[in-house]
Design an enzyme around this catalytic site. Structure first.
Site, PDB file in Angstrom:
ATOM      1  N   GLU A 102      -6.583  18.390   2.315  1.00  0.00           N
ATOM      2  CA  GLU A 102      -7.360  17.180   2.198  1.00  0.00           C
ATOM      3  C   GLU A 102      -6.863  15.904   2.078  1.00  0.00           C
ATOM      4  OE1 GLU A 102      -6.419  19.029  -1.802  1.00  0.00           O
ATOM      5  OE2 GLU A 102      -6.900  19.760   0.093  1.00  0.00           O
ATOM      6  N   ASP A 140       0.766  -1.207  -0.010  1.00  0.00           N
ATOM      7  CA  ASP A 140      -0.066  -0.098   0.013  1.00  0.00           C
ATOM      8  C   ASP A 140       1.016   1.151  -0.113  1.00  0.00           C
ATOM      9  OD1 ASP A 140      -2.561   1.471  -0.065  1.00  0.00           O
ATOM     10  OD2 ASP A 140      -1.944   1.788   2.146  1.00  0.00           O
ATOM     11  N   HIS A 156      -5.819   6.389   7.238  1.00  0.00           N
ATOM     12  CA  HIS A 156      -5.246   5.508   6.189  1.00  0.00           C
ATOM     13  C   HIS A 156      -3.608   5.413   6.499  1.00  0.00           C
ATOM     14  CE1 HIS A 156      -8.984   4.976   3.255  1.00  0.00           C
ATOM     15  NE2 HIS A 156      -9.237   5.899   4.464  1.00  0.00           N
ATOM     16  N   GLU A 208       0.668   5.515   0.548  1.00  0.00           N
ATOM     17  CA  GLU A 208       0.024   6.918   0.647  1.00  0.00           C
ATOM     18  C   GLU A 208       0.781   8.034  -0.104  1.00  0.00           C
ATOM     19  OE1 GLU A 208      -2.730   7.016   2.217  1.00  0.00           O
ATOM     20  OE2 GLU A 208      -2.798   5.044   3.374  1.00  0.00           O
ATOM     21  N   ASP A 259      -2.873  -0.701   6.898  1.00  0.00           N
ATOM     22  CA  ASP A 259      -3.774  -1.165   5.759  1.00  0.00           C
ATOM     23  C   ASP A 259      -3.214  -2.279   5.016  1.00  0.00           C
ATOM     24  OD1 ASP A 259      -5.209   1.092   6.020  1.00  0.00           O
ATOM     25  OD2 ASP A 259      -4.599   2.186   4.459  1.00  0.00           O
TER      26      ASP A 259
END
Length: 231
Positions: free
Chosen positions: A53, A8, A151, A10, A156
């Site tokens: 965001e 994963d 997250h 980010e 994750d």
């Protein structure tokens, strides 16, 4: 032995073609669908701002990452960890797209798409028309989400490892899965002193009426093979 990596990332945004960068990458090793405890996890200085965001999603800000290594610095270790094995990710084209951009920037060949295993596509085929986000799948399979407040890539991949196991057929009979330190999965063997399972034989004995009907059916067969065999 079948090895794969659950991965994963980010990022600072949604589109690497507009300058968004990877700021966290995590991967865990699974062998025969079960985590081995080996993991790769790095925070990365994205060399740009982190929009509010994006920070709301993963919790990282530019100031938190200012002293972290650049992607090129962690790349050799990442490549060594990934090896040549399949790479499992949820919405894998997203992660592969960002890694492509970082690899090209570092002058390294892109990951082969033949290695990509997308659990989102697997889930869509198994649960058509249902929500198939990582959260939704964890709830569907009864996987604990209590620690997932943001997250975080490392958490994750640990959750996705459990989801991948379920999507590939579920927990194997006779094995209990226990969460070990760091959230990785270990196989917990059954207790040595567990009582054996006792089963009572249930022989099937045909009734005289069933035997009579069977004989009548056999009599209708033309030249049955067994009639030519010697007793």
């Amino acid at each position: 032995m079948t090895r794969a990596l659950i991965l994963d990332t980010e990022t600072t945004g949604l589109d690497p073609t507009t300058g968004d960068r990877v700021l966290e990458v995590a991967a865990i090793e699974v062998v025969n669908l079960l985590p081995t405890g080996r993991a790769f996890h790095r925070l990365i200085n994205p060399e740009r701002d982190v929009p509010p965001e994006a920070s709301r999603v993963h919790g990282f800000t530019a100031s938190m990452l200012a002293d972290k290594p650049l992607f090129a610095a962690i790349l050799p270790e990442l490549l060594e960890f990934l090896g040549d094995d399949p790479i499992v990710a949820h919405n894998a084209p997203f992660d592969f797209g960002f890694l492509d951009a970082e690899f090209v920037r570092a002058g390294v060949p892109k990951l082969s798409r033949s290695r990509m295993v997308d659990t989102l596509e697997m889930a869509k085929k198994r649960f058509p028309g249902l929500p198939n986000s990582l959260d939704a799948l964890c709830r569907r399979f009864g996987i604990d989400l209590s620690q997932r407040t943001t997250h975080n890539a490392l958490l994750d991949v640990q959750l996705l490892g459990q989801v991948y196991l379920e999507l590939m057929g579920g927990k194997q009979p006779g094995l209990a899965l226990a969460t070990a330190g760091g959230g990785s999965l270990r196989v917990a063997p059954a207790a040595a002193d567990a009582a054996p399972v006792s089963r009572t034989p249930r022989p099937i004995v045909p009734t005289p009426e069933e035997l009579e009907r069977h004989a009548a059916f056999i009599a209708k067969l033309k030249d049955p093979v067994w009639a030519t065999l010697e007793g």
